[in-house]
Enzyme design. Sequence first.
Site, PDB file in Angstrom:
ATOM      1  N   TYR A   1       0.821  -1.220   0.000  1.00 30.88           N
ATOM      2  CA  TYR A   1       0.000   0.000   0.000  1.00 30.88           C
ATOM      3  C   TYR A   1       0.853   1.268   0.000  1.00 30.88           C
ATOM      4  O   TYR A   1       0.343   2.359  -0.228  1.00 30.88           O
ATOM      5  CB  TYR A   1      -0.947   0.023   1.215  1.00 30.88           C
ATOM      6  CG  TYR A   1      -1.932  -1.126   1.249  1.00 30.88           C
ATOM      7  CD1 TYR A   1      -2.117  -1.953   0.148  1.00 30.88           C
ATOM      8  CD2 TYR A   1      -2.690  -1.383   2.383  1.00 30.88           C
ATOM      9  CE1 TYR A   1      -2.998  -3.015   0.185  1.00 30.88           C
ATOM     10  CE2 TYR A   1      -3.593  -2.442   2.421  1.00 30.88           C
ATOM     11  CZ  TYR A   1      -3.731  -3.253   1.313  1.00 30.88           C
ATOM     12  OH  TYR A   1      -4.619  -4.309   1.348  1.00 30.88           O
TER      13      TYR A   1
ATOM     14  N   LYS B   1       4.100 -15.488   2.933  1.00 35.26           N
ATOM     15  CA  LYS B   1       4.049 -16.298   1.708  1.00 35.26           C
ATOM     16  C   LYS B   1       5.506 -16.568   1.339  1.00 35.26           C
ATOM     17  O   LYS B   1       5.983 -16.192   0.259  1.00 35.26           O
ATOM     18  CB  LYS B   1       3.282 -15.499   0.635  1.00 35.26           C
ATOM     19  CG  LYS B   1       2.916 -16.288  -0.591  1.00 35.26           C
ATOM     20  CD  LYS B   1       1.795 -17.291  -0.366  1.00 35.26           C
ATOM     21  CE  LYS B   1       1.564 -18.104  -1.613  1.00 35.26           C
ATOM     22  NZ  LYS B   1       0.714 -19.296  -1.385  1.00 35.26           N
TER      23      LYS B   1
ATOM     24  N   ASP C   1      -2.391 -18.304   2.662  1.00 28.34           N
ATOM     25  CA  ASP C   1      -3.559 -19.012   2.109  1.00 28.34           C
ATOM     26  C   ASP C   1      -4.036 -20.074   3.101  1.00 28.34           C
ATOM     27  O   ASP C   1      -5.247 -20.237   3.326  1.00 28.34           O
ATOM     28  CB  ASP C   1      -3.254 -19.623   0.720  1.00 28.34           C
ATOM     29  CG  ASP C   1      -1.839 -20.186   0.606  1.00 28.34           C
ATOM     30  OD1 ASP C   1      -1.037 -20.008   1.551  1.00 28.34           O
ATOM     31  OD2 ASP C   1      -1.535 -20.808  -0.417  1.00 28.34           O
TER      32      ASP C   1
ATOM     33  N   ASP D   1      -4.593  -6.793   6.376  1.00 26.28           N
ATOM     34  CA  ASP D   1      -5.833  -6.096   6.022  1.00 26.28           C
ATOM     35  C   ASP D   1      -6.929  -7.134   5.760  1.00 26.28           C
ATOM     36  O   ASP D   1      -8.038  -7.059   6.286  1.00 26.28           O
ATOM     37  CB  ASP D   1      -5.549  -5.278   4.746  1.00 26.28           C
ATOM     38  CG  ASP D   1      -6.702  -4.357   4.382  1.00 26.28           C
ATOM     39  OD1 ASP D   1      -7.639  -4.223   5.194  1.00 26.28           O
ATOM     40  OD2 ASP D   1      -6.664  -3.768   3.285  1.00 26.28           O
TER      41      ASP D   1
ATOM     42  N   ASP E   1     -10.076  -8.585   8.636  1.00 23.96           N
ATOM     43  CA  ASP E   1     -11.515  -8.525   8.316  1.00 23.96           C
ATOM     44  C   ASP E   1     -12.131  -9.918   8.349  1.00 23.96           C
ATOM     45  O   ASP E   1     -13.248 -10.108   8.819  1.00 23.96           O
ATOM     46  CB  ASP E   1     -11.742  -7.896   6.940  1.00 23.96           C
ATOM     47  CG  ASP E   1     -12.031  -6.408   7.065  1.00 23.96           C
ATOM     48  OD1 ASP E   1     -11.535  -5.799   8.038  1.00 23.96           O
ATOM     49  OD2 ASP E   1     -12.751  -5.865   6.208  1.00 23.96           O
TER      50      ASP E   1
END
Length: 356
Positions: free
Chosen positions: A140, A189, A221, A245, A249
């Site tokens: 970001y 990852k 994942d 992020d 959620d």
Amino acid sequence: MFKIALLPGDGIGPEVMDQAIKVLREAAHRCGLEYTLQEGLIGGNAVDATGEPLPAETGQLVLQSDAVLLGAIGGPKWDGLPVEKRPEKGLLDIRKKLGLYANLRPVKCWPQLIDQSPFKREIVDGVDLLVVRELIGGAYFGARGTQDCGNEIKAYDTIEYSSSEIKRILQVAIDMARQRGGKLTLVDKANVLDTSRLWRRITGEMLAECPDIQTDYVYVDNCAMQLCRKPGQFDVIVTENMFGDILSDQASVLGASLGMLPSASTGEGPALFEPAHGSAPDIAGEDKANPIAAILSVAMMLRIVCHEKKAADEIESAVNKVLDRGLRTDDIMSEGKERVGTKAMGEAIVEELISM
Ligand code: NAD
């Protein structure tokens, strides 16, 4: 004297912060904490009053405070404004100004609300985890661009992390793991990304010095799957910005409602505490919002910045008791329970504190 900057914001922000401040007043009185509260504008109301989502005056106020309590910002009234003038810009600017690199989102499945969860009872029973998300690095904030290559258009975003950025967020996660169950899971990852491999290397080095912490490494994942399959296995999850992020959620669904989820963001300077929800324009001004996320954010402030553990525990226990009594705002209402508004919920929590 502990200086708090109060930024109620838009929509239900002022409604839930009113109740959170009532609870703060009582909790501070009980533990002898002396504080000042100074209010500032942020978000849509700041745009209306000054033309800016984070006016300079608010910028000064937060820098001079010891902690910031924020309600929520945004709403359809300001959706058509250019990006630089939108309420959300105020939120991004305040994070940047305060260097808030660690976002802490605890998720707990309150036993009284277990049947409100979209998950089966046996999956969410006992869930009590914390997602520690790096907040001001990664994709970001990395270089990005879009190139017109004639017959094709290409776009790119870059993820970059330095060892110092990784170390400081890991230190927050280690401290949190020590205060909780002592288990830390690094989510990455590392089978694909170099940045993840650097996170792993530094985690290994830092955790080698922390024999009291049990460490675990999980690919993002797999973590997404495990959060649905067996979320009780997690205590503290630490991860980079974009993974955090998404996962925070996802994890929030394990709690019964957004209205129950507090959050904190910490950095080098004043820390910021806010409910995880937004300004909920659909219910603003109707005395329907659940103030518990904002109230639990005050408890996080007392615990993390004021080091008033007992006061924080008492607030959490007062919330527990009103839920035991069957009081419910709309978002957590179920058959046989007593429906109450924002104000009545806040006042009931204050009453419980007084009676302790
Ligand atoms: P939202 O969190 O405001 O609302 C999502 C849903 O949850 C709505 O149905 C709302 O009524 C409900 N809800 C949220 N908080 C609740 C509470 N305390 N009690 C009961 N119900 C609650 O998200 P949204 O609708 O996507 O966004 C609305 C506005 O909020 C947008 O302008 C968005 O940009 C802004 N927003 C701000 C923040 C923030 O201030 N940190 C975070 C997210 C969204």
